[in-house]
Write an enzyme that holds these catalytic residues in place. Structure first.
Site, PDB file in Angstrom:
ATOM      1  N   ASN A   1       0.884  -1.166   0.000  1.00  0.00           N
ATOM      2  CA  ASN A   1       0.000   0.000   0.000  1.00  0.00           C
ATOM      3  C   ASN A   1       0.920   1.214   0.000  1.00  0.00           C
ATOM      4  O   ASN A   1       1.512   1.541   1.019  1.00  0.00           O
ATOM      5  CB  ASN A   1      -0.885  -0.034   1.254  1.00  0.00           C
ATOM      6  N   TRP A   2       1.052   1.817  -1.179  1.00  0.00           N
ATOM      7  CA  TRP A   2       2.012   2.925  -1.307  1.00  0.00           C
ATOM      8  C   TRP A   2       1.526   4.203  -0.627  1.00  0.00           C
ATOM      9  O   TRP A   2       2.279   5.129  -0.432  1.00  0.00           O
ATOM     10  CB  TRP A   2       2.282   3.200  -2.795  1.00  0.00           C
ATOM     11  N   LYS A   3       0.226   4.263  -0.338  1.00  0.00           N
ATOM     12  CA  LYS A   3      -0.373   5.475   0.249  1.00  0.00           C
ATOM     13  C   LYS A   3      -0.091   6.683  -0.651  1.00  0.00           C
ATOM     14  O   LYS A   3       0.011   6.518  -1.865  1.00  0.00           O
ATOM     15  CB  LYS A   3       0.122   5.685   1.681  1.00  0.00           C
TER      16      LYS A   3
ATOM     17  N   HIS B   1      -9.610   1.621   4.025  1.00  0.00           N
ATOM     18  CA  HIS B   1      -8.405   1.707   4.861  1.00  0.00           C
ATOM     19  C   HIS B   1      -8.667   2.658   6.030  1.00  0.00           C
ATOM     20  O   HIS B   1      -9.408   3.631   5.891  1.00  0.00           O
ATOM     21  CB  HIS B   1      -7.227   2.206   4.008  1.00  0.00           C
TER      22      HIS B   1
ATOM     23  N   GLU C   1      -7.022   4.971   7.256  1.00  0.00           N
ATOM     24  CA  GLU C   1      -6.723   6.388   6.964  1.00  0.00           C
ATOM     25  C   GLU C   1      -7.869   7.037   6.198  1.00  0.00           C
ATOM     26  O   GLU C   1      -8.164   8.212   6.380  1.00  0.00           O
ATOM     27  CB  GLU C   1      -5.396   6.489   6.199  1.00  0.00           C
TER      28      GLU C   1
ATOM     29  N   GLU D   1      -6.045  -4.782  10.078  1.00  0.00           N
ATOM     30  CA  GLU D   1      -4.979  -3.831  10.392  1.00  0.00           C
ATOM     31  C   GLU D   1      -5.305  -3.073  11.680  1.00  0.00           C
ATOM     32  O   GLU D   1      -6.058  -2.097  11.654  1.00  0.00           O
ATOM     33  CB  GLU D   1      -4.848  -2.807   9.253  1.00  0.00           C
TER      34      GLU D   1
ATOM     35  N   GLY E   1       2.060   2.128  10.685  1.00  0.00           N
ATOM     36  CA  GLY E   1       3.051   3.199  10.576  1.00  0.00           C
ATOM     37  C   GLY E   1       3.748   3.537  11.885  1.00  0.00           C
ATOM     38  O   GLY E   1       4.428   4.546  11.999  1.00  0.00           O
TER      39      GLY E   1
ATOM     40  N   SER F   1       2.826  -2.329  10.210  1.00  0.00           N
ATOM     41  CA  SER F   1       4.258  -2.426  10.484  1.00  0.00           C
ATOM     42  C   SER F   1       4.867  -3.787  10.140  1.00  0.00           C
ATOM     43  O   SER F   1       5.791  -4.237  10.805  1.00  0.00           O
ATOM     44  CB  SER F   1       4.563  -2.061  11.938  1.00  0.00           C
TER      45      SER F   1
ATOM     46  N   GLY G   1       2.619  -1.252   4.259  1.00  0.00           N
ATOM     47  CA  GLY G   1       2.757   0.167   3.926  1.00  0.00           C
ATOM     48  C   GLY G   1       4.211   0.537   3.719  1.00  0.00           C
ATOM     49  O   GLY G   1       4.794   0.283   2.663  1.00  0.00           O
ATOM     50  N   GLY G   2       4.822   1.104   4.747  1.00  0.00           N
ATOM     51  CA  GLY G   2       6.191   1.615   4.681  1.00  0.00           C
ATOM     52  C   GLY G   2       7.181   0.701   3.979  1.00  0.00           C
ATOM     53  O   GLY G   2       7.933   1.137   3.097  1.00  0.00           O
TER      54      GLY G   2
HETATM   55  P1  PGA Z   1       2.512   0.126   7.605  1.00  0.00           P
HETATM   56  O1  PGA Z   1       1.098   0.413   6.886  1.00  0.00           O
HETATM   57  O2  PGA Z   1       3.011  -1.185   7.068  1.00  0.00           O
HETATM   58  O3  PGA Z   1       3.389   1.291   7.220  1.00  0.00           O
HETATM   59  O4  PGA Z   1       2.244   0.065   9.074  1.00  0.00           O
HETATM   60  C1  PGA Z   1       0.193  -0.630   6.660  1.00  0.00           C
HETATM   61  C2  PGA Z   1      -1.061  -0.075   6.036  1.00  0.00           C
HETATM   62  O5  PGA Z   1      -1.494   1.023   6.411  1.00  0.00           O
HETATM   63  O6  PGA Z   1      -1.658  -0.713   5.151  1.00  0.00           O
END
Ligand code: PGA
Length: 249
Positions: free
Chosen positions: A10-12, A95, A97, A167, A173, A213, A234-235
């Protein structure tokens, strides 16, 4: 039949179109693994160039969001028809966010899920509890409610093909990955919930990811759990580390 793992990045809101192309080029040789479905969910403007760069590889380019109408006066939104026409298969829905910053609710998530299926897209449906909810001991109740609303009016045949991403919000994050036991407990409860809504065959078929994470070091143990069918990352999906996550064994 064993469920095929699905590991999605997930590049966000990261990577310009030209950066997206170079990231795909960098990761291409690192994410080869036929035993896993590999998906890069990228910003809408990156979909076409990333798809071009990923041609002929095992990388599926997915989307991070979509709207629940086909077209019309919805300035700034992306329609399922646009995703379909661009060759997208997977789309992240709901998601945390999007729920926190863009007012998405369980009800809008359900509308988007239904629309995705209507157009042959595979939703990656996100759920997860806050730290307060975990401390209050209401995690499983909360997740069950999110799942029940997300799957309202979804048929068993559709649900079998869906992907759910568990999640925990406190793990996203933050570098604070859920313990393997915590992640497996909730993913198992989600599968039970799907079994209650539908039947055992649907519960056995649906793929459930863990996200929050995930790193090259935590992936092997997480993905070895019986109810964890991969991850939403994500990251670490923006780095060569993603290759190690995809090849976690
Ligand atoms: P993260 O993000 O791996 O940076 O914690 C995961 C996500 O939000 O899908």
């Amino acid at each position: 039949m064993a469920r095929k793992k699905i590991i999605a990045g997930n590049w966000k809101m990261n990577m310009t179109p030209s950066e997206a192309v170079s990231l795909v080029e960098t990761l291409k040789p690192l994410v080869v693994n036929d035993e896993v479905d590999v998906v890069f969910c990228v910003p809408a403007i990156d979909i076409i160039p990333a798809m071009e760069a990923a041609k002929g590889t095992n990388i599926n380019i997915g989307a991070e969001n979509m709207y629940f109408e086909e077209k019309g006066a919805y300035t700034g939104e992306i329609s399922p028809l646009m995703l379909k026409d661009a060759g997208v298969q997977y789309v992240i829905i709901g998601h945390s966010e999007r729920r926190e910053y863009f007012a998405e609710t369980d009800e809008t998530v359900n509308k988007k899920v239904l629309k995705a299926f209507e157009h042959g897209l595979t939703p990656i449906i996100c759920c997860g509890e806050s730290l307060t909810q975990r401390e209050q001991g209401i995690t499983l109740d909360w997740i069950r409610q999110q799942i029940k609303i997300a799957f309202l009016n979804v048929t068993a045949d559709q649900a079998k093909t869906a992907v759910i991403a568990y999640e925990p919000i406190w793990a996203i994050g933050t570098g604070k990955v859920a313990t393997t036991e915590q992640a497996e407990e909730v993913c198992a409860a989600i599968r039970v919930c799907i079994g209650e809504i539908y039947d055992q065959a649907t519960a056995d078929a649906i793929r459930i990811q863990y996200g929050g994470s995930v790193s090259a070091s935590s992936a092997p143990e997480l993905f070895a759990q019986p109810n964890i069918d991969g991850g939403l990352v994500g990251g670490a999906s923006l780095k060569p580390d993603f290759g190690k996550i995809v090849n976690y064994k």
